[in-house]
Enzyme design. Structure first.
Site, PDB file in Angstrom:
ATOM      1  N   ASP B 146       0.858  -1.182   0.000  1.00  0.00           N
ATOM      2  CA  ASP B 146       0.000   0.000   0.000  1.00  0.00           C
ATOM      3  C   ASP B 146       0.895   1.233   0.000  1.00  0.00           C
ATOM      4  O   ASP B 146       1.514   1.550   1.016  1.00  0.00           O
ATOM      5  CB  ASP B 146      -0.899   0.028   1.244  1.00  0.00           C
ATOM      6  CG  ASP B 146      -1.985  -1.051   1.204  1.00  0.00           C
ATOM      7  OD1 ASP B 146      -1.777  -2.065   0.519  1.00  0.00           O
ATOM      8  OD2 ASP B 146      -3.021  -0.857   1.870  1.00  0.00           O
ATOM      9  N   LYS B 209      -6.830   3.076  -3.413  1.00  0.00           N
ATOM     10  CA  LYS B 209      -7.293   3.068  -2.033  1.00  0.00           C
ATOM     11  C   LYS B 209      -7.549   4.498  -1.606  1.00  0.00           C
ATOM     12  O   LYS B 209      -6.808   5.398  -1.984  1.00  0.00           O
ATOM     13  CB  LYS B 209      -6.206   2.406  -1.177  1.00  0.00           C
ATOM     14  CG  LYS B 209      -6.427   2.420   0.316  1.00  0.00           C
ATOM     15  CD  LYS B 209      -5.346   1.587   1.032  1.00  0.00           C
ATOM     16  CE  LYS B 209      -5.327   1.844   2.510  1.00  0.00           C
ATOM     17  NZ  LYS B 209      -4.249   1.128   3.213  1.00  0.00           N
ATOM     18  N   LYS B 245     -10.240   0.053  -2.702  1.00  0.00           N
ATOM     19  CA  LYS B 245     -10.205  -0.207  -1.259  1.00  0.00           C
ATOM     20  C   LYS B 245     -10.489   1.074  -0.484  1.00  0.00           C
ATOM     21  O   LYS B 245      -9.618   1.927  -0.354  1.00  0.00           O
ATOM     22  CB  LYS B 245      -8.831  -0.759  -0.861  1.00  0.00           C
ATOM     23  CG  LYS B 245      -8.665  -0.934   0.650  1.00  0.00           C
ATOM     24  CD  LYS B 245      -7.313  -1.534   1.004  1.00  0.00           C
ATOM     25  CE  LYS B 245      -7.085  -1.497   2.508  1.00  0.00           C
ATOM     26  NZ  LYS B 245      -5.726  -1.949   2.893  1.00  0.00           N
TER      27      LYS B 245
END
Lengths: 281, 309
Positions: B146, B209, B245
Site C-alpha cells: 500500500d 485506495k 479499497k
C-alpha cells in the site's frame, strides 16, 4: 385575536438528545378519563439498541466521576424538578393535590438518593478481617448498563427506580410507563438541563412487550429491573433471557412508592470488588 | 481514447491535458447518489450474505506506533479464524518491519499480507527511500504493497512526478500487488479524486485506495463512488480491471453494507469479491462479528464477548 398554542412533541431521550423513534411510529396518550392528551413516540427495538449503545458510551465517564459529583448532579436534578413543579403536577393527572404531593415526594426522593452517593460505599463495603498479613477491603462498584422497566406511577415511581440505579454510577435505559409516558419525557428535559452527562439516563416510550425482551436478551446490558412489568409471562420470559449473560435481575414488585425505599434498589445493581493489600509486617 | 492512453504520460503536458480533460464530477449529484444508495434496506438472508462477504473483504489493519510483534500475531490469529464460523479475512495490513512476523503467523492460511510502504502516511521522503522501503517489504514476504502518492506534487499540478513515482514503486513491487493510496481527505475536490484515480491506474496500480486512515475525513461514500466510477470507466477503456479499497472511518456493519451496495450499483458485481474490493479497517471486524452473532442467536451481542484489538 386569539393565539394558537404551541404544543409539545413528545420524543425519546437517547444519548442526551431527543430523537423521534427510528420506526417513525407514535401512539396516542389519554388521560384516565379517556381524553386525548398527546402523541408519544412508540419506540422500536432499534431505539432500544441505540439507547444501550449510548448508555455504554456514557458508563466510563459516569462511573468514573466522584461519588460527590454524582450526588451533586442528582441534587441538581431535584432543584430543576422543583422549578417545574406546576408543569409536572399538570401532566401527572389525577387530583391537583395528590399530583402536587406526588411531585414533592419525587423531589424529596431525589434528594434522599443524592445523599447516598458518597455513603453507600461505607455502608455496603467493608474492611474484612482475614487470616493473613493483609488489608482486605470490599468496595461496591456499579454493574454497568441497567435496563429498567418503570412502574405505572408516572413520576414518583419513575424517579424511585431511576435514581438508585444511577446514583451508584450505573447508566440506564428506561422503558417509561406505557399509559402515562408524558411525565417521563418532561423528566428527560429536566435531566438534560441538570449537568447529567448525556447517555446516563435514556428514556424510551412504548410497549413493554415490544422492548423489554430485547433489552433482557441484550448481551451488553448488565442489569435488569423489571419493577414495572405487570404481565407475569413477560416477566418470566425476560428473566429467562437475562440468564444468558447472568444479568442482575430485580423481579417485578408492587411497591408503595411513598414508603421509605431502603437501600435494596441500590445494592441490587452493585458488584463487590475485594482487594487484598499486603501489610508489610 | 484507447489509442491515446498509451502515450498519455509521454510528457507532463500530455498527462495534464488528459487528466484535466476528464469530465468533471457533479458534487451534488455524487453526494445525492451515494446518500440514496445508502438507504437501501438489506435484511435477513441478504444481510447474512453481505456480512460474510464483508468479512472476507476486510484488510485487518494495525498501523500504530505502538504495534508489537505480539499484537500482530494476535491479529493474524483473528484474521484466520474471526470466530463463530465466520470466513477468514482477505489480508492483514501492517508496517513493513512487522511483515516478517505476519508472514510467519499466516503461512498456509490463505490470508494475504499487505504492507504499507513509501514513508506512510505522509510520503514525504525521497524516491530512493520509497523504492527501498517497498523492496524491503516485498523481500520480507508482503503480497501486497500500500503506497501513498505525493499529495504535495499532485496538488501543485506536477502529475508526471506522481506518475513516475508510482511507476518506480510498481517496478519495485515485482509480483506483489500495488495499492495506491490517494488520501482523498487531502485532495479537496471530487474532480481531484477522479484525476488521481486515473493517474494511479495509468501508472499501473492494481488497486486504488482512498485513505491512510490518518487523515479525516477518510473513506466517505461519495468518494468511493467516484473511485468506483473511475475503475469501471478504466476497464471499459483499457480492458484492465483495477480494485478499490476504501479505508479509514468504516466502523459499523451498516457502513460496510452501504459500501457493498455502492460497488454493486456502480462498478457491478465483477468487483464484488475480495479480489477486487477490500475494506481497510480494524474495529469494523468486531462489529461485523457482533451483527453476525445477532443474526444467528437473535439477541443483540455485546463487545464483552469479542476479542479486543
Amino acid at each position: 385575536m386569539s393565539r394558537l398554542s404551541v404544543r409539545k412533541t413528545y420524543k425519546l431521550y437517547i444519548g442526551g438528545a431527543f430523537p423521534r423513534s427510528e420506526s417513525g411510529r407514535s401512539y396516542p396518550v389519554t388521560s384516565a378519563k379517556g381524553d386525548f392528551l398527546a402523541n408519544a413516540s412508540l419506540a422500536s427495538r432499534k431505539d432500544a439498541r441505540d439507547a444501550v449503545v449510548a448508555a455504554r458510551k456514557a458508563f466510563p465517564g459516569w462511573s468514573g466521576a466522584t461519588a460527590y459529583n454524582r450526588g451533586q448532579i442528582l441534587y441538581r436534578v431535584a432543584e430543576m424538578l422543583e422549578g417545574r413543579r406546576a408543569q409536572f403536577a399538570e401532566e401527572h393527572g389525577g387530583g391537583k393535590r395528590t399530583a402536587l404531593e406526588s411531585v414533592d415526594a419525587a423531589v424529596d426522593r431525589l434528594v434522599w438518593y443524592a445523599g447516598w452517593s458518597d455513603k453507600i460505599t461505607s455502608v455496603h463495603g467493608a474492611a474484612n478481617a482475614v487470616a493473613g498479613p493483609y488489608f482486605n477491603l470490599s468496595a461496591p462498584e456499579p454493574t454497568g448498563v441497567v435496563a429498567v422497566v418503570a412502574p405505572a406511577d408516572p413520576l414518583l415511581g419513575l424517579v424511585s427506580v431511576v435514581a438508585p440505579v444511577i446514583v451508584t454510577g450505573n447508566t440506564c435505559v428506561v422503558v417509561a410507563s406505557e399509559p402515562s409516558p408524558l411525565a417521563a419525557i418532561t423528566l428527560a428535559e429536566v435531566l438534560a438541563t441538570s449537568d447529567l452527562p448525556g447517555g446516563v439516563v435514556n428514556l424510551l416510550t412504548g410497549k413493554q412487550a415490544e422492548l423489554a425482551p430485547w433489552l433482557a436478551a441484550h448481551m451488553d446490558v448488565n442489569g435488569l429491573d423489571l419493577t414495572g412489568v405487570t404481565d407475569a409471562d413477560l416477566a418470566l420470559r425476560c428473566e429467562q433471557e437475562a440468564a444468558e449473560n447472568l444479568k442482575r435481575v430485580l423481579r417485578p414488585v408492587q411497591e408503595d412508592w411513598t414508603a421509605d425505599p431502603g437501600i435494596g434498589r441500590m445494592t441490587r445493581f452493585l458488584e463487590t470488588k475485594t482487594v487484598w493489600h499486603p501489610k508489610g509486617v | 481514447m484507447t489509442t491515446s492512453l498509451a502515450d498519455v504520460a509521454a510528457s507532463g503536458a500530455t498527462l495534464r491535458a488528459f487528466l484535466h480533460g476528464l469530465p468533471g464530477v457533479d458534487r451534488v449529484g455524487a453526494d445525492q447518489r451515494a446518500a440514496t444508495l445508502g438507504t437501501r434496506s438489506i435484511k435477513t438472508s441478504a444481510k447474512a450474505t453481505a456480512i460474510d462477504l464483508a468479512i472476507s473483504m476486510v484488510d485487518l489493519t494495525t498501523l500504530e506506533g505502538a504495534d508489537t510483534a505480539g499484537k500482530v500475531r494476535a491479529m493474524c490469529t483473528k484474521a484466520v479464524r474471526p470466530g463463530g464460523g465466520a470466513p477468514k479475512v482477505a489480508a492483514v495490513c501492517v508496517y513493513p518491519d512487522l511483515v516478517a512476523v505476519a508472514v510467519e503467523a499466516l503461512r498456509g492460511s490463505g490470508v494475504r499480507v499487505a504492507s504499507v510502504a513509501t514513508a506512510f502516511p505522509s510520503g514525504r521522503t525521497s524516491l530512493e527511500v520509497k523504492v527501498t522501503d517497498t523492496a524491503l517489504a516485498v523481500a520480507a514476504g508482503a503480497d501486497e504493497i500500500d503506497m501513498v502518492i505525493d499529495r504535495g506534487a499532485f496538488l501543485s499540478g506536477d502529475y508526471l512526478k506522481v506518475y513516475e513515482e508510482i511507476v518506480a514503486v510498481k517496478a519495485a513491487c515485482g509480483q506483489a500487488h500495488l495499492k495506491v493510496i490517494l488520501e482523498t481527505g487531502e485532495l479537496s475536490t471530487y474532480d481531484n479524486v477522479r484525476r488521481a484515480s486515473w493517474l494511479a491506474m495509468l501508472a499501473g496500480a492494481d488497486f486504488i485506495k482512498t485513505s491512510t486512515g490518518k487523515v479525516s475525513p477518510a473513506a466517505t461514500l461519495p468518494v468511493t463512488l467516484v473511485m468506483l466510477e473511475a475503475v469501471r470507466d478504466f476497464r471499459d477503456a483499457t480492458g484492465r480491471q483495477v480494485g478499490v479499497k476504501p479505508a479509514g472511518g468504516i466502523r459499523t456493519t451498516k457502513d460496510a453494507i452501504k459500501h457493498l451496495v455502492l460497488v454493486n450499483e456502480t462498478a457491478g458485481d465483477d468487483w464484488l469479491t475480495p479480489e477486487w474490493f477490500r475494506l481497510g479497517a480494524s474495529s469494523l471486524l468486531n462489529d461485523l462479528l457482533m451483527q453476525r452473532q445477532k443474526l444467528t442467536t437473535g439477541r443483540y451481542a455485546g463487545p464483552d464477548y469479542f476479542t479486543l484489538d
